[in-house]
Design an enzyme around this catalytic site. Structure first.
Site, PDB file in Angstrom:
ATOM      1  N   LYS A 112       0.817  -1.225   0.000  1.00 56.86           N
ATOM      2  CA  LYS A 112       0.000   0.000   0.000  1.00 56.86           C
ATOM      3  C   LYS A 112       0.847   1.269   0.000  1.00 56.86           C
ATOM      4  O   LYS A 112       0.530   2.231  -0.698  1.00 56.86           O
ATOM      5  CB  LYS A 112      -0.955  -0.007   1.198  1.00 56.86           C
ATOM      6  CG  LYS A 112      -2.047  -1.067   1.095  1.00 56.86           C
ATOM      7  CD  LYS A 112      -2.984  -1.011   2.285  1.00 56.86           C
ATOM      8  CE  LYS A 112      -3.926  -2.198   2.275  1.00 56.86           C
ATOM      9  NZ  LYS A 112      -4.853  -2.205   3.408  1.00 56.86           N
TER      10      LYS A 112
ATOM     11  N   GLY B  99     -12.863  -7.814  10.979  1.00 52.13           N
ATOM     12  CA  GLY B  99     -12.530  -7.109   9.740  1.00 52.13           C
ATOM     13  C   GLY B  99     -13.423  -7.446   8.560  1.00 52.13           C
ATOM     14  O   GLY B  99     -13.296  -6.814   7.510  1.00 52.13           O
TER      15      GLY B  99
ATOM     16  N   GLY C  10       0.788   1.154  11.554  1.00 53.44           N
ATOM     17  CA  GLY C  10       1.041   0.887  10.136  1.00 53.44           C
ATOM     18  C   GLY C  10       0.000   1.535   9.239  1.00 53.44           C
ATOM     19  O   GLY C  10      -0.638   2.538   9.594  1.00 53.44           O
ATOM     20  N   GLY C  11      -0.173   0.925   8.040  1.00 53.83           N
ATOM     21  CA  GLY C  11      -1.045   1.519   7.029  1.00 53.83           C
ATOM     22  C   GLY C  11      -2.496   1.616   7.455  1.00 53.83           C
ATOM     23  O   GLY C  11      -3.149   2.654   7.251  1.00 53.83           O
TER      24      GLY C  11
HETATM   25  N1  LIG Z   1     -10.593  -5.886   7.033  1.00 52.66           N
HETATM   26  C1  LIG Z   1      -9.992  -5.179   6.098  1.00 52.66           C
HETATM   27  O1  LIG Z   1     -10.552  -4.888   5.044  1.00 52.66           O
HETATM   28  C2  LIG Z   1      -8.593  -4.710   6.361  1.00 52.66           C
HETATM   29  C3  LIG Z   1      -8.136  -3.528   5.769  1.00 52.66           C
HETATM   30  C4  LIG Z   1      -6.825  -3.133   6.067  1.00 52.66           C
HETATM   31  C5  LIG Z   1      -6.030  -3.902   6.906  1.00 52.66           C
HETATM   32  N2  LIG Z   1      -6.524  -5.033   7.452  1.00 52.66           N
HETATM   33  C6  LIG Z   1      -5.732  -5.859   8.370  1.00 52.66           C
HETATM   34  O2  LIG Z   1      -5.175  -5.035   9.375  1.00 52.66           O
HETATM   35  C7  LIG Z   1      -3.927  -5.563   9.795  1.00 52.66           C
HETATM   36  C8  LIG Z   1      -2.869  -4.481   9.762  1.00 52.66           C
HETATM   37  O3  LIG Z   1      -2.681  -4.080   8.404  1.00 52.66           O
HETATM   38  P1  LIG Z   1      -1.676  -2.912   8.042  1.00 52.66           P
HETATM   39  O4  LIG Z   1      -1.793  -2.693   6.583  1.00 52.66           O
HETATM   40  O5  LIG Z   1      -1.879  -1.743   8.938  1.00 52.66           O
HETATM   41  O6  LIG Z   1      -0.277  -3.600   8.394  1.00 52.66           O
HETATM   42  P2  LIG Z   1       1.097  -2.877   8.677  1.00 52.66           P
HETATM   43  O7  LIG Z   1       1.238  -1.650   7.855  1.00 52.66           O
HETATM   44  O8  LIG Z   1       2.129  -3.935   8.604  1.00 52.66           O
HETATM   45  O9  LIG Z   1       0.979  -2.378  10.214  1.00 52.66           O
HETATM   46  C9  LIG Z   1       0.705  -3.247  11.281  1.00 52.66           C
HETATM   47  C10 LIG Z   1       1.131  -2.576  12.598  1.00 52.66           C
HETATM   48  O10 LIG Z   1       0.806  -3.472  13.643  1.00 52.66           O
HETATM   49  C11 LIG Z   1       1.747  -3.345  14.709  1.00 52.66           C
HETATM   50  N3  LIG Z   1       2.055  -4.690  15.199  1.00 52.66           N
HETATM   51  C12 LIG Z   1       1.727  -5.164  16.420  1.00 52.66           C
HETATM   52  N4  LIG Z   1       2.059  -6.426  16.543  1.00 52.66           N
HETATM   53  C13 LIG Z   1       2.617  -6.782  15.388  1.00 52.66           C
HETATM   54  C14 LIG Z   1       3.192  -7.988  14.922  1.00 52.66           C
HETATM   55  N5  LIG Z   1       3.236  -9.106  15.672  1.00 52.66           N
HETATM   56  N6  LIG Z   1       3.706  -7.999  13.685  1.00 52.66           N
HETATM   57  C15 LIG Z   1       3.682  -6.895  12.912  1.00 52.66           C
HETATM   58  N7  LIG Z   1       3.145  -5.714  13.317  1.00 52.66           N
HETATM   59  C16 LIG Z   1       2.614  -5.662  14.539  1.00 52.66           C
HETATM   60  C17 LIG Z   1       2.918  -2.573  14.153  1.00 52.66           C
HETATM   61  O11 LIG Z   1       2.932  -1.345  14.858  1.00 52.66           O
HETATM   62  P3  LIG Z   1       3.991  -1.137  16.018  1.00 52.66           P
HETATM   63  O12 LIG Z   1       5.269  -1.695  15.459  1.00 52.66           O
HETATM   64  O13 LIG Z   1       4.012   0.307  16.223  1.00 52.66           O
HETATM   65  O14 LIG Z   1       3.494  -1.921  17.182  1.00 52.66           O
HETATM   66  C18 LIG Z   1       2.615  -2.323  12.687  1.00 52.66           C
HETATM   67  O15 LIG Z   1       2.919  -1.014  12.296  1.00 52.66           O
HETATM   68  C19 LIG Z   1      -3.604  -6.724   8.846  1.00 52.66           C
HETATM   69  O16 LIG Z   1      -3.925  -7.909   9.497  1.00 52.66           O
HETATM   70  C20 LIG Z   1      -4.542  -6.512   7.675  1.00 52.66           C
HETATM   71  O17 LIG Z   1      -4.910  -7.718   7.068  1.00 52.66           O
HETATM   72  C21 LIG Z   1      -7.798  -5.448   7.195  1.00 52.66           C
END
Ligand SMILES: NC(=O)c1ccc[n+]([C@@H]2O[C@H](COP(=O)([O-])OP(=O)(O)OC[C@H]3O[C@@H](n4cnc5c(N)ncnc54)[C@H](OP(=O)(O)O)[C@@H]3O)[C@@H](O)[C@H]2O)c1
Length: 253
Positions: free
Chosen positions: A46, A217, A105-106
């Site tokens: 993203k 989600g 994150g994103g």
């Molecule tokens: N339902 C939907 O339509 C939808 C839409 C978007 C995203 N999502 C879901 O939301 C989740 C996050 O997505 P994202 O795009 O924000 O991911 P991302 O950019 O990788 O960010 C995830 C954040 O989670 C934190 N974190 C805490 N525990 C973690 C771990 N064990 N491993 C990695 N990161 C961890 C980290 O923040 P810190 O390092 O600061 O703790 C990281 O910045 C994913 O599971 C994704 O599938 C779902």
């Protein structure tokens, strides 16, 4: 979800998943533009997509993240429909502020945009306190970029929260620990888990058992997908009931 919608409306299209290595993203996007395609970008593309899609909506530019792209006159355009999806799911829960946001994150950025649009105060929780502070500072920049008033924001230090949002991947796998300790969500009234899995997530179930209103989600998936569909097929309302049923079938226990 998209193929069910396409079939229901009799459109001449197909939605296909491609596994794309980060190094191949620029070539893939060029190919999509050349072929006049639209689509979605998901983890981990993203943010990189925001640098590679030439025409971004102000929202996608402010967040530095694209989840939806389409081709117009041979050029790629990008938007972030996670913001609308997350906002709609939180509205359906009647999410009261402050929102405790786990992750930086994103999707945490998309949740910030939803909070800014609603004037909801935020508490930021990260595995790293420095990252939480930097993210809190970024919300002020995001507000300015979006032309919205900043909201009250602080790092999570145990302050009371009314709504809890899991924007981390904790919960995607069945055996995952909860995204945050029970003491941080038990006093809240609503919880939104951005992760989803067949049968629902363990954290969402635990929240409901404790009396919170909770969604996983799946609700966000449908809502962001419906907004994306309307970018792919301008002027064609997304058949949300069809998309909801398709996701429900996929997520059935
Ligand atoms: N339902 C939907 O339509 C939808 C839409 C978007 C995203 N999502 C879901 O939301 C989740 C996050 O997505 P994202 O795009 O924000 O991911 P991302 O950019 O990788 O960010 C995830 C954040 O989670 C934190 N974190 C805490 N525990 C973690 C771990 N064990 N491993 C990695 N990161 C961890 C980290 O923040 P810190 O390092 O600061 O703790 C990281 O910045 C994913 O599971 C994704 O599938 C779902």
């Amino acid at each position: 979800m998209h193929n069910a919608a396409i079939a229901a409306l009799g459109l001449d299209a197909v939605y296909v998943a491609f596994r794309v290595a980060p190094t191949a993203l620029p070539t893939m996007l060029e190919a999509c533009a050349a072929a006049g395609m639209g689509g979605n970008l998901t983890v981990p593309h993203k943010q990189a997509g925001a640098d590679r899609v030439p025409h971004l909506t102000p929202l996608a530019r402010a967040l530095g993240a694209v989840n939806t792209f389409w081709t117009d006159a041979g050029a790629l355009h990008g938007d972030n429909t996670d913001v609308a999806g997350i906002g709609e799911a939180l509205d359906a829960l009647g999410a009261e502020p402050p929102w405790l946001l786990c992750g930086t994150g994103g999707s945490a950025r998309a949740t910030v945009a939803a909070a800014l649009r609603r004037g909801a105060a935020l508490l930021i929780r990260s595995r790293d306190p420095g990252r939480a502070a930097a993210f809190a500072a970024w919300t002020v920049e995001a507000a300015a970029a979006l032309g919205l008033a900043p909201v009250e924001v602080a790092s999570d230090e145990g302050q009371a929260a009314r709504t809890v949002v899991n924007a981390t991947p904790q919960g995607l796998a069945g055996g995952d620990p909860p995204p945050l300790p029970a003491a941080r969500w038990r006093g809240a009234h609503a919880a939104l888990d951005l992760t989803y899995r067949p049968g629902g997530t363990a954290w969402t179930r635990a929240c409901r058992e404790a009396g919170l209103r909770a969604s996983d989600g799946g609700a966000v998936l449908v809502a962001q997908g419906a907004h994306a569909f309307e970018r792919f097929f301008p002027g064609t309302p997304a058949p949300r009931d069809v998309m909801t049923a398709a996701v429900a079938r996929f997520l059935a226990p």
